[in-house]
Design an enzyme around this catalytic site. Structure first.
Site, PDB file in Angstrom:
ATOM      1  N   SER A 152     -37.838  95.618  81.369  1.00 30.86           N
ATOM      2  CA  SER A 152     -37.862  96.129  82.744  1.00 30.86           C
ATOM      3  C   SER A 152     -36.672  95.655  83.578  1.00 30.86           C
ATOM      4  O   SER A 152     -36.316  96.303  84.566  1.00 30.86           O
ATOM      5  CB  SER A 152     -39.173  95.729  83.434  1.00 30.86           C
ATOM      6  N   ASP A 398     -43.265  89.295  93.135  1.00 35.74           N
ATOM      7  CA  ASP A 398     -42.355  89.620  92.043  1.00 35.74           C
ATOM      8  C   ASP A 398     -41.069  88.851  92.281  1.00 35.74           C
ATOM      9  O   ASP A 398     -40.267  89.199  93.164  1.00 35.74           O
ATOM     10  CB  ASP A 398     -42.077  91.123  91.986  1.00 35.74           C
ATOM     11  N   HIS A 401     -37.725  90.685  89.099  1.00 35.87           N
ATOM     12  CA  HIS A 401     -36.914  91.881  89.311  1.00 35.87           C
ATOM     13  C   HIS A 401     -36.161  91.785  90.642  1.00 35.87           C
ATOM     14  O   HIS A 401     -36.398  90.869  91.429  1.00 35.87           O
ATOM     15  CB  HIS A 401     -37.805  93.130  89.273  1.00 35.87           C
TER      16      HIS A 401
END
Length: 422
Positions: A152, A398, A401
């Site tokens: 990802s 998060d 990312h």
């Protein structure tokens, strides 16, 4: 009385002669033995200068960052050693001018109140890094293909690149699988294709997870079988960016030649605990041996480990990231796991690069990423996360990312410099 005066004069004369003798001896010593006179810097105390602890490694020379024996950047300087410096120009795009930003990385739309994280740019210490030029990049990529292979974080990078290229030409989606994990975009004006291959382990894997990613059984990882998701299309690629990642930290069973060899975190008394570094080294060797042994020779960038910035916990134990400025070099040290995994990467890369039969370079983004704790979505991975909730409510963060726009945009500056100029 006279005898006492004579004795006193005699002693004075002896003393003076001795003093003169020692004086000449000192002058002779300094004239003929200057190199023997050394003063330890430990005794020098200049309050205007920072004091170095000679028993410790300076922060910029962490053991996790050994300079690779094989050059991984340009002949002029190491593009990956530098600092984040203020840049009031900000990003070349916003969430309003780019429509390919996925919701979890769309920090501005999701309500993140600060925007200072877009006002920094990466500056190598020994040279200038040109800003990404979408028109120049597309012209150089005419009639070519570029593939991103990984997890990802690689998808995050593709989104960033698509946003920057959209300022010159909008990519057209021409393929996606059912889960939208494997995708392709085409730029018709330049006959240029970008592909994203979802291959978080780079090798064959059997996973047992539901739609929400909840594990129903241990992952079965085949350490000797490259993932055909990308290997079967490798011959059609002109440029490749490839990387491993955090998936190797998951509990897993390790197979070679269809035989169970061991595991990581399987808690079984009859299975050898080999650990994730063992599997990571095996898979990276397998991957780079495939690349160097292939008759097809694209330009390949091997990207290093992407550190996260969870503090006081992990993603599922209350960890968060709420910093609003970059770290300076020396303000943070790489953690143990990140150091171990990057060391494996550098060692495997050096071994592969020494074969000299492919254009293989190290895309060493670990350090510059480590310095950007402010660039993650945090709680703003969702739209207005505090709406209807107490401001002290625990919300999943998060911290792996990157916000778009954000620090990952500068990976494209580096990629363009490495792929097109050198």
């Amino acid at each position: 009385m006279k005898r006492k005066r004579m004795n006193r004069n005699t002693l004075t004369s002896i003393f003076l002669k001795s003093a003169v003798c020692f004086l000449f001896l000192g002058i002779a010593y300094h004239l003929f033995c200057p190199n023997l006179v050394q003063f330890s810097p430990l005794f020098v105390d200049n309050k205007d200068e920072p004091r170095l602890d000679l028993m410790k490694t300076p922060p910029t020379q962490l053991a996790a960052y050994p300079p690779p024996r094989t050059t991984n950047v340009t002949e002029e300087c190491n593009l990956f050693i530098g600092d984040w410096i203020p840049d009031t120009n900000g990003s070349m795009y916003t969430n309003s001018t780019c429509n390919t930003i996925e919701s979890p990385q769309n920090c501005m739309k999701n309500g993140r109140p600060d925007s200072g994280y877009i006002n920094w740019r990466w500056k190598p210490r020994d040279c200038n890094l040109p800003k990404f030029d979408p028109k120049k990049f597309l012209n150089k990529m005419r009639h070519k293909s570029l593939a991103f292979i990984g997890d990802s974080i690689m998808r995050n990078h593709v989104q960033s690149l698509l946003c920057m290229l959209s300022q010159a030409e909008q990519g057209v989606g021409i393929y996606h699988d059912e889960a939208y994990k494997n995708r392709k975009w085409y730029f018709p004006a330049h006959d240029f294709t970008i592909s994203l291959f979802w291959s978080p382990f780079l090798t064959k894997v059997d996973t047992f997870e539901d739609e929400n990613g909840v594990s129903k059984g241990l992952i079965k990882l085949h350490l000797d079988k490259p993932d055909t998701v990308w290997t079967e299309q490798y011959k059609d690629l002109d440029y490749v960016l490839i990387a491993g990642g955090k998936w190797f930290l998951k509990s897993a069973l390790y197979y070679e030649n269809n035989t169970l060899m061991g595991c990581h975190n399987c808690h079984h008394p009859n299975i050898t605990q080999l650990g994730f570094p063992y599997a990571y080294r095996k898979v990276l060797n397998l991957t780079l041996n495939f690349i160097t042994g292939s008759s097809h020779k694209p330009s390949v960038l091997f990207r290093t480990w992407a550190p996260d910035h969870f503090e006081n916990g992990e993603w599922n134990t209350g960890g968060y990231c709420n910093r609003t400025r970059p770290f300076k070099t020396g303000e943070i040290e790489i953690n143990y796991i990140d150091e171990v995994m990057r060391r494996v990467e550098v060692e495997v890369f050096e071994s592969a690069a020494e074969k000299g039969c492919v254009s293989l370079k190290l895309f060493d983004t670990t350090l510059l990423s480590l310095l950007r704790p402010d660039g993650h979505p945090g709680v703003y991975r969702r739209m207005h996360p505090y709406a209807g909730k107490d401001e002290n409510a625990k919300i999943q963060n998060d911290c792996l990312h990157w916000c778009l726009p954000g620090p990952i945009d500068y990976w494209n500056d580096l990629m363009m410099e490495m792929l097109l100029k050198h």
